[in-house]
Scaffold this motif. Structure first.
Motif, PDB file in Angstrom:
ATOM      1  N   HIS A 130       0.838  -1.200   0.000  1.00 56.35           N
ATOM      2  CA  HIS A 130       0.000   0.000   0.000  1.00 56.35           C
ATOM      3  C   HIS A 130       0.868   1.243   0.000  1.00 56.35           C
ATOM      4  CE1 HIS A 130      -3.763   1.862   0.007  1.00 56.35           C
ATOM      5  NE2 HIS A 130      -4.034   1.921   1.288  1.00 56.35           N
ATOM      6  N   SER A 131       0.410   2.253  -0.731  1.00 59.87           N
ATOM      7  CA  SER A 131       1.151   3.509  -0.843  1.00 59.87           C
ATOM      8  C   SER A 131       0.175   4.662  -0.981  1.00 59.87           C
ATOM      9  CB  SER A 131       2.075   3.456  -2.064  1.00 59.87           C
ATOM     10  OG  SER A 131       2.615   4.733  -2.362  1.00 59.87           O
ATOM     11  N   LYS A 132       0.549   5.810  -0.416  1.00 66.17           N
ATOM     12  CA  LYS A 132      -0.241   7.028  -0.608  1.00 66.17           C
ATOM     13  C   LYS A 132       0.558   8.087  -1.364  1.00 66.17           C
ATOM     14  CE  LYS A 132       0.776   8.622   4.117  1.00 66.17           C
ATOM     15  NZ  LYS A 132       0.168   9.011   5.417  1.00 66.17           N
ATOM     16  N   ALA A 133       1.601   7.628  -2.065  1.00 67.81           N
ATOM     17  CA  ALA A 133       2.391   8.540  -2.897  1.00 67.81           C
ATOM     18  C   ALA A 133       1.560   9.014  -4.083  1.00 67.81           C
ATOM     19  CB  ALA A 133       3.657   7.840  -3.382  1.00 67.81           C
ATOM     20  N   LYS A 134       1.942  10.126  -4.649  1.00 65.71           N
ATOM     21  CA  LYS A 134       1.206  10.688  -5.776  1.00 65.71           C
ATOM     22  C   LYS A 134       1.578  10.016  -7.100  1.00 65.71           C
ATOM     23  CE  LYS A 134      -1.065  13.688  -3.341  1.00 65.71           C
ATOM     24  NZ  LYS A 134      -2.522  13.489  -3.120  1.00 65.71           N
ATOM     25  N   THR A 135       2.683   9.298  -7.117  1.00 62.05           N
ATOM     26  CA  THR A 135       3.069   8.552  -8.313  1.00 62.05           C
ATOM     27  C   THR A 135       3.251   7.089  -7.938  1.00 62.05           C
ATOM     28  OG1 THR A 135       5.486   8.657  -8.093  1.00 62.05           O
ATOM     29  CG2 THR A 135       4.367  10.592  -9.026  1.00 62.05           C
ATOM     30  N   HIS A 136       3.367   6.246  -8.973  1.00 61.80           N
ATOM     31  CA  HIS A 136       3.488   4.805  -8.742  1.00 61.80           C
ATOM     32  C   HIS A 136       4.921   4.359  -8.520  1.00 61.80           C
ATOM     33  CE1 HIS A 136       3.981   5.403 -13.130  1.00 61.80           C
ATOM     34  NE2 HIS A 136       4.878   4.441 -13.014  1.00 61.80           N
ATOM     35  N   ALA A 137       5.870   5.289  -8.430  1.00 60.69           N
ATOM     36  CA  ALA A 137       7.290   4.944  -8.432  1.00 60.69           C
ATOM     37  C   ALA A 137       7.663   3.958  -7.326  1.00 60.69           C
ATOM     38  CB  ALA A 137       8.134   6.214  -8.325  1.00 60.69           C
ATOM     39  N   GLU A 138       7.215   4.209  -6.094  1.00 59.80           N
ATOM     40  CA  GLU A 138       7.653   3.333  -5.012  1.00 59.80           C
ATOM     41  C   GLU A 138       6.986   1.963  -5.083  1.00 59.80           C
ATOM     42  OE1 GLU A 138       7.040   5.318  -1.310  1.00 59.80           O
ATOM     43  OE2 GLU A 138       4.864   5.033  -1.295  1.00 59.80           O
ATOM     44  N   VAL A 139       5.760   1.896  -5.555  1.00 62.15           N
ATOM     45  CA  VAL A 139       5.102   0.603  -5.731  1.00 62.15           C
ATOM     46  C   VAL A 139       5.808  -0.191  -6.825  1.00 62.15           C
ATOM     47  CG1 VAL A 139       2.966  -0.528  -6.461  1.00 62.15           C
ATOM     48  CG2 VAL A 139       2.885   1.378  -4.857  1.00 62.15           C
ATOM     49  N   GLU A 140       6.181   0.492  -7.893  1.00 58.04           N
ATOM     50  CA  GLU A 140       6.901  -0.178  -8.981  1.00 58.04           C
ATOM     51  C   GLU A 140       8.268  -0.654  -8.492  1.00 58.04           C
ATOM     52  OE1 GLU A 140       7.598   0.417 -13.749  1.00 58.04           O
ATOM     53  OE2 GLU A 140       7.386   2.208 -12.493  1.00 58.04           O
TER      54      GLU A 140
END
Length: 285
Positions: A186-196
């Motif tokens: 789970h992530s609340k970052a504004k981009t998908h970078a950390e999930v990727e």
């Protein structure tokens, strides 16, 4: 084939992520099915909102289980139930597995925060449970199931809590060792970078579930190519409903009638169709 087995088969196909829609009642589940989604997420946020309560652990297992059971009965899709932290300790988690499995739900998802949890987007405290404690909860939960196809998804909130990528990786591997069937990062970052980045480092050890609520620009196709097995549109349906209803009520209050809306809203006949009115009436013929 049970719905749990069906969900596993969809994941094994691997041709595209299993697109999953959030809902909180039977009507929402039916709408998800008719739209073409392949699974339903029994959303904790949506169930709480349907009670006009915040998603901070105020409701209990009975409330969430009743909603998931209705969704499962209303549609032919597998239901993945958001079960917060498992509603307590490892024994509560085991009971949760038994009750949801008996209700026909295909999978549950439990997260590694301290009970009672606070919604990940609330901007408030996000307290993680110790890794060993949560891994033990996963192990006990898995040990209590009867259907081998029933899935327990371990959700790590390490990125939500600001604990960093290394912590997220350590937790995911510990939960995999404990027997989890999939990992929700789970992530609340504004981009998908950390999930990727997580999926790149994860290496496909278990299926990965993602919830692109804040990084909504990332398409399911691209997420699938990066390694996501399940993509959950967790609360967009609820948010769309709230906007539409608020707008409709404002127009009717202002105009004193619904004339301006009638060409834009569902007809009573369409509601009857969603309720399968004709099928029910045929039973008494």
């Amino acid at each position: 084939m049970t719905k749990a087995a069906h969900l596993r088969s969809l994941i094994r196909e691997g041709r595209a992520p299993v697109l999953t829609a959030g809902a909180h009642d039977g009507l929402g589940a039916v709408l998800a099915e008719r739209a073409g989604y392949r699974a339903v997420w029994a959303s904790g946020l949506e169930v709480s909102a349907a009670h006009a309560l915040p998603d901070v652990g105020l409701l209990g297992i009975s409330d969430y289980l009743a909603a998931a059971r209705i969704m499962n009965q209303a549609c032919g899709l597998p239901v993945i139930a958001d079960c917060d932290t498992g509603f307590g300790n490892e024994l509560n988690a085991a009971y949760t597995v038994q009750q949801y499995e008996a209700a026909g739900v295909a999978a549950i998802c439990i997260e590694d925060k301290i009970f009672p949890k606070v919604n990940s987007f609330a901007g408030h405290r996000q307290m993680l449970a110790p890794i060993g404690e949560f891994a033990h909860k996963i192990r006990v939960a898995k040990g209590s199931q009867k259907d081998p196809d029933f899935m327990v998804i371990a959700r790590t909130e390490a990125l939500i809590a600001g604990a960093g990528m290394d912590e997220a990786m350590d937790r995911a591997h510990a939960y995999a060792d404990a027997g989890a069937d999939a990992i929700l990062i789970h992530s609340k970052a504004k981009t998908h970078a950390e999930v990727e980045e997580f999926m790149g480092r994860w290496g496909g050890r278990l299926p990965v579930v993602i919830v692109p609520t804040t990084y909504y620009e990332w398409s399911a196709s691209d997420a699938g190519h990066a390694g996501a097995s399940i993509v959950i549109h967790a609360n967009q349906g609820l948010r769309a409903t709230v906007s539409a209803v608020m707008s409709a009520f404002a127009i009717m209050l202002n105009d004193g009638c619904s004339s301006a809306l009638e060409g834009q809203i569902a007809s009573v006949k369409e509601i009857f169709d969603l309720q399968r009115m004709d099928q029910w009436l045929e039973l008494e013929a």
